[in-house]
Motif scaffolding. Sequence first.
Motif, PDB file in Angstrom:
ATOM      1  N   ALA A   2       0.830  -1.202   0.000  1.00  0.00           N
ATOM      2  CA  ALA A   2       0.000   0.000   0.000  1.00  0.00           C
ATOM      3  C   ALA A   2       0.865   1.252   0.000  1.00  0.00           C
ATOM      4  O   ALA A   2       1.780   1.396   0.819  1.00  0.00           O
ATOM      5  CB  ALA A   2      -0.928  -0.002   1.204  1.00  0.00           C
ATOM      6  N   LEU A   3       0.564   2.173  -0.919  1.00  0.00           N
ATOM      7  CA  LEU A   3       1.216   3.470  -0.985  1.00  0.00           C
ATOM      8  C   LEU A   3       0.182   4.558  -0.682  1.00  0.00           C
ATOM      9  O   LEU A   3      -1.022   4.302  -0.741  1.00  0.00           O
ATOM     10  CB  LEU A   3       1.801   3.706  -2.384  1.00  0.00           C
ATOM     11  N   PRO A   4       0.622   5.767  -0.375  1.00  0.00           N
ATOM     12  CA  PRO A   4      -0.334   6.855  -0.156  1.00  0.00           C
ATOM     13  C   PRO A   4      -1.164   7.137  -1.410  1.00  0.00           C
ATOM     14  O   PRO A   4      -0.814   6.742  -2.519  1.00  0.00           O
ATOM     15  CB  PRO A   4       0.573   8.049   0.188  1.00  0.00           C
ATOM     16  N   ARG A   5      -2.263   7.838  -1.226  1.00  0.00           N
ATOM     17  CA  ARG A   5      -3.172   8.241  -2.300  1.00  0.00           C
ATOM     18  C   ARG A   5      -3.845   7.045  -2.960  1.00  0.00           C
ATOM     19  O   ARG A   5      -4.067   7.017  -4.166  1.00  0.00           O
ATOM     20  CB  ARG A   5      -2.457   9.127  -3.325  1.00  0.00           C
ATOM     21  N   ASP A   6      -4.170   6.032  -2.149  1.00  0.00           N
ATOM     22  CA  ASP A   6      -4.956   4.892  -2.599  1.00  0.00           C
ATOM     23  C   ASP A   6      -4.315   4.176  -3.785  1.00  0.00           C
ATOM     24  O   ASP A   6      -4.984   3.802  -4.749  1.00  0.00           O
ATOM     25  CB  ASP A   6      -6.379   5.334  -2.968  1.00  0.00           C
ATOM     26  N   VAL A   7      -3.008   3.994  -3.725  1.00  0.00           N
ATOM     27  CA  VAL A   7      -2.244   3.261  -4.741  1.00  0.00           C
ATOM     28  C   VAL A   7      -1.602   2.073  -4.067  1.00  0.00           C
ATOM     29  O   VAL A   7      -1.225   2.138  -2.890  1.00  0.00           O
ATOM     30  CB  VAL A   7      -1.160   4.159  -5.380  1.00  0.00           C
ATOM     31  N   ASP A   8      -1.479   0.965  -4.795  1.00  0.00           N
ATOM     32  CA  ASP A   8      -0.712  -0.148  -4.245  1.00  0.00           C
ATOM     33  C   ASP A   8       0.110  -0.799  -5.352  1.00  0.00           C
ATOM     34  O   ASP A   8      -0.262  -0.777  -6.524  1.00  0.00           O
ATOM     35  CB  ASP A   8      -1.614  -1.180  -3.547  1.00  0.00           C
ATOM     36  N   ILE A   9       1.257  -1.335  -4.969  1.00  0.00           N
ATOM     37  CA  ILE A   9       2.112  -2.094  -5.876  1.00  0.00           C
ATOM     38  C   ILE A   9       1.609  -3.532  -5.857  1.00  0.00           C
ATOM     39  O   ILE A   9       1.618  -4.182  -4.805  1.00  0.00           O
ATOM     40  CB  ILE A   9       3.589  -2.043  -5.430  1.00  0.00           C
ATOM     41  N   ASP A  10       1.163  -4.043  -7.001  1.00  0.00           N
ATOM     42  CA  ASP A  10       0.605  -5.394  -7.032  1.00  0.00           C
ATOM     43  C   ASP A  10       1.611  -6.425  -6.537  1.00  0.00           C
ATOM     44  O   ASP A  10       1.287  -7.276  -5.702  1.00  0.00           O
ATOM     45  CB  ASP A  10       0.167  -5.758  -8.453  1.00  0.00           C
ATOM     46  N   HIS A  11       2.835  -6.364  -7.065  1.00  0.00           N
ATOM     47  CA  HIS A  11       3.879  -7.316  -6.673  1.00  0.00           C
ATOM     48  C   HIS A  11       5.232  -6.609  -6.769  1.00  0.00           C
ATOM     49  O   HIS A  11       5.451  -5.783  -7.668  1.00  0.00           O
ATOM     50  CB  HIS A  11       3.916  -8.543  -7.596  1.00  0.00           C
ATOM     51  N   LEU A  12       6.132  -6.958  -5.871  1.00  0.00           N
ATOM     52  CA  LEU A  12       7.499  -6.444  -5.915  1.00  0.00           C
ATOM     53  C   LEU A  12       8.439  -7.636  -5.878  1.00  0.00           C
ATOM     54  O   LEU A  12       8.412  -8.427  -4.928  1.00  0.00           O
ATOM     55  CB  LEU A  12       7.765  -5.516  -4.734  1.00  0.00           C
ATOM     56  N   LEU A  13       9.253  -7.766  -6.920  1.00  0.00           N
ATOM     57  CA  LEU A  13      10.202  -8.871  -7.045  1.00  0.00           C
ATOM     58  C   LEU A  13      11.606  -8.331  -6.836  1.00  0.00           C
ATOM     59  O   LEU A  13      12.018  -7.379  -7.506  1.00  0.00           O
ATOM     60  CB  LEU A  13      10.074  -9.504  -8.437  1.00  0.00           C
ATOM     61  N   LEU A  14      12.344  -8.924  -5.882  1.00  0.00           N
ATOM     62  CA  LEU A  14      13.695  -8.469  -5.560  1.00  0.00           C
ATOM     63  C   LEU A  14      14.648  -9.652  -5.632  1.00  0.00           C
ATOM     64  O   LEU A  14      14.377 -10.710  -5.064  1.00  0.00           O
ATOM     65  CB  LEU A  14      13.755  -7.868  -4.151  1.00  0.00           C
ATOM     66  N   GLY A  15      15.765  -9.472  -6.321  1.00  0.00           N
ATOM     67  CA  GLY A  15      16.712 -10.572  -6.421  1.00  0.00           C
ATOM     68  C   GLY A  15      18.009 -10.152  -7.071  1.00  0.00           C
ATOM     69  O   GLY A  15      18.245  -8.952  -7.301  1.00  0.00           O
ATOM     70  N   PRO A  16      18.858 -11.099  -7.380  1.00  0.00           N
ATOM     71  CA  PRO A  16      20.172 -10.779  -7.962  1.00  0.00           C
ATOM     72  C   PRO A  16      20.082 -10.079  -9.305  1.00  0.00           C
ATOM     73  O   PRO A  16      21.007  -9.382  -9.700  1.00  0.00           O
ATOM     74  CB  PRO A  16      20.838 -12.164  -8.088  1.00  0.00           C
ATOM     75  N   GLY A  17      18.961 -10.251 -10.001  1.00  0.00           N
ATOM     76  CA  GLY A  17      18.795  -9.604 -11.305  1.00  0.00           C
ATOM     77  C   GLY A  17      18.150  -8.242 -11.246  1.00  0.00           C
ATOM     78  O   GLY A  17      17.923  -7.614 -12.287  1.00  0.00           O
ATOM     79  N   GLY A  18      17.832  -7.739 -10.039  1.00  0.00           N
ATOM     80  CA  GLY A  18      17.268  -6.403  -9.929  1.00  0.00           C
ATOM     81  C   GLY A  18      16.010  -6.348  -9.087  1.00  0.00           C
ATOM     82  O   GLY A  18      15.595  -7.331  -8.469  1.00  0.00           O
TER      83      GLY A  18
END
Length: 289
Positions: free
Chosen positions: A157-173
């Motif tokens: 959840a981000l401010p202003r009623d926005v959300d990031i559906d998915h966040l992928l973090l790893g060695p490739g970025g």
Amino acid sequence: MVGGRGLGAHVGDLRITAWQRYGHDRLYVNLRDGTAVAYLDRTTGRVTVVRPEYRVAANEALAGYVAALPCARPPCRPLPALDAGEDLALRRPGAALRAKLVREGPGPLRRAADRLLRRDSPWDSWRKGLAGEQRVGRELRRLRTVAPGWHVLHSIALPRDVDIDHLLLGPGGVFSINTKHHDGRTVWVGDDVVKVDHGRPQPYVRKSRSEARRVRRVLECYCDFDVPVTPVLVFVGVRRLDRAVTQLDVRVYRERDLAALAPTAGVFSGAQVERLYEIARRGSVWAEA
């Protein structure tokens, strides 16, 4: 002129060109055929590598330009404590949409009546969106199974009623993933808009870029290293997916194609990935995104 080279100069097999559009001021590092491999944002001083195999050469080509910029990184903020109630690692795909449906959507009797009478419901798009995020969540879980070292978070959840559906973090970025569910449709992705079945332009591309910039700002507040974030658009259930050849900075996939990210590497070390994950899983850090 920087370091004896002007814009348009060749550095080995690379060419540096200026690009100003939509409020951006960038220097692109391109191959001789025009393919972009990296760019320098002259406003922020950040270098984003598009083709990891050219990372070293691109950074060397841009070094003089970066050094000439009046940019300085502020000190890292201390990382807040992780409270169990705000641990985003516990969130399931589509959690934000599911909560909205429970909180504001029609009850079971109304849903049954709509189905019986074959009435369209304004909540159908929310349910379709939830199904799309769940399908993409399954693909990301499969990616993690075949490629250790990756982490996935959902419904940030981000401010202003926005959300990031998915966040992928790893060695490739780091990849900020926006999911769109269009069963059986034809989708075209341009430089800044998307058209579904040749319909009205949708601002999916611009919104994906904006979300990626917000993610980067948050993560870099708590890091002593650059955190380029790649925006990703994932289309679920589409019949055909086309993209403009000039669309270089937003990655576009069908849900089953996300596995292509699994073997990517060379952007972050294992320690950096773990640091990013520890930052990103804290719900409180996103309050000012």
